[in-house]
Design an enzyme around this catalytic site. Sequence first.
Site, mmCIF file in Angstrom:
data_model
loop_
_atom_site.group_PDB
_atom_site.id
_atom_site.type_symbol
_atom_site.label_atom_id
_atom_site.label_comp_id
_atom_site.label_asym_id
_atom_site.label_seq_id
_atom_site.Cartn_x
_atom_site.Cartn_y
_atom_site.Cartn_z
ATOM 1 N N PHE A 214 -27.501 9.296 24.740
ATOM 2 C CA PHE A 214 -26.500 10.227 24.580
ATOM 3 C C PHE A 214 -25.261 9.590 25.464
ATOM 4 O O PHE A 214 -25.505 9.307 26.690
ATOM 5 C CB PHE A 214 -26.862 11.457 25.226
ATOM 6 C CG PHE A 214 -25.559 12.585 25.212
ATOM 7 C CD1 PHE A 214 -25.346 13.411 23.964
ATOM 8 C CD2 PHE A 214 -24.741 12.738 26.234
ATOM 9 C CE1 PHE A 214 -24.364 13.971 23.944
ATOM 10 C CE2 PHE A 214 -23.565 13.574 26.312
ATOM 11 C CZ PHE A 214 -23.311 14.186 25.025
ATOM 12 N N ASP B 39 -24.326 2.634 31.281
ATOM 13 C CA ASP B 39 -23.658 3.969 31.243
ATOM 14 C C ASP B 39 -24.292 4.564 32.516
ATOM 15 O O ASP B 39 -25.392 5.475 32.577
ATOM 16 C CB ASP B 39 -23.872 4.848 30.152
ATOM 17 C CG ASP B 39 -23.368 6.025 29.977
ATOM 18 O OD1 ASP B 39 -22.916 6.522 30.940
ATOM 19 O OD2 ASP B 39 -23.236 6.584 28.595
ATOM 20 N N LYS C 106 -17.718 11.675 35.359
ATOM 21 C CA LYS C 106 -18.137 12.828 36.069
ATOM 22 C C LYS C 106 -17.886 12.941 37.529
ATOM 23 O O LYS C 106 -16.908 13.601 37.869
ATOM 24 C CB LYS C 106 -19.934 13.059 35.651
ATOM 25 C CG LYS C 106 -20.064 13.203 34.066
ATOM 26 C CD LYS C 106 -21.395 13.674 34.013
ATOM 27 C CE LYS C 106 -21.857 14.011 32.654
ATOM 28 N NZ LYS C 106 -20.895 14.749 31.794
#
Length: 422
Positions: free
Chosen positions: A160, A245, A274
């Site tokens: 994801f 990531d 984030k």
Amino acid sequence: MSANTRIEPVEISGLDKLDPRSATEFLTQEDAHAAHNYHPLEVVVTRGDGAWVTDVTGRRYLDCLAAYSAVNFGHGHPALVKAAKDQLDRITLTSRAFHNDQLGPFVAALADLAGKDMVLPMNTGAEAVESGIKIARAWGYRVKGVQPNEAKIIVADGNFHGRTTTIISFSNDEQARADFGPFTPGFVSVPYGDAAALEAAIDENTVAVLIEPIQGEAGIVVPPAAYLPAVREITTRKDVLFIADEIQSGLGRTGATFQCDNVGVVPDLYLLGKALGGGILPVSAVVGNTDILGVLRPGEHGSTFGGNPLAAAVGLAVVELLATGEMQERARMLGDRLQAGLRSLIGRGVVEVRGAGLWAGVDIDPALATGREVCEALMQRGVLVKDTHGSTIRFAPPIVASEADLDFAVAQLEAVLVELGA
């Protein structure tokens, strides 16, 4: 707090007084006018402080999701709020058409934290991933010598990385893909955690391997200990970029600055987001050395808001929090306690617990309940978590949570499981 402790409403006075409208009214407005691309728990949050949030009725909840790790340092961290407020009084946006006095200090500090030369600032995590893809392709054509339009990037099953059309092109989650094609070519997916399969997929047109050091949305899936070191060795030997990531796993979440640190590897590019915005605004970045990020030329890539002075000021404050190592150490210490508490429930309604630091995926016995049902029951007991893939719930409390907070969360999960008949 005991397992049966319930959170009672608290009185909020002065400027923080409660909105007189009911939660139902807010939920009705959102349902009528906001696109239905999420399925939130039915709690309407109005304020937050540290690891706790308060809803519009005055009820308090322990936030054990931290906005999918965007709120690593808690709600309203004073150093981050101060950085934002101070910058709001000065200037918030110049675009990259001009320089500003916040971008330089931010990118210098972030590059130093990551042990790299250069930073490409963006806004959202998906933008960082898209940017990393473009950089890898340009590097492949301009440095490695791959023929035009032939570049391939290897990804992992269960990944994801976001929800843009390019990113979902290499997802194998049909819910994310259905009715959004045609899809972008140039990606090859292999089983996560299988270094041999990854190596076998590399050919002369492969420019990069893009993976999550821990797969978040898949349920906090931790690969074998030897996997990331093997990926680093293979990509180095094959002249392929290793792109990590770390948008969810990085910036203190797993007890280190990056999850890659925990296994002793250094990728060619870090993708960050984030928590880089401190839970205040979107901030993301691609971080790497000049020989890779230097392939970008003026006019080839950009973002009006990327590197804006407000984002840079908050991002710098985040980097300064991490530079001392105290947040990482706290996440390690508290993570040990959380993981041990959750694992004590295996065989008592919990099938498996996976994770690192303050990040855990808990598989609930599907014969007992769905993940959603457990999340709803925990909400009634003052703990906010979120489910994924049917029976898995995710814990990612802010690093500023206390030991008592974590013990409370585990006790409430135990009580829910008992209520369900475990």
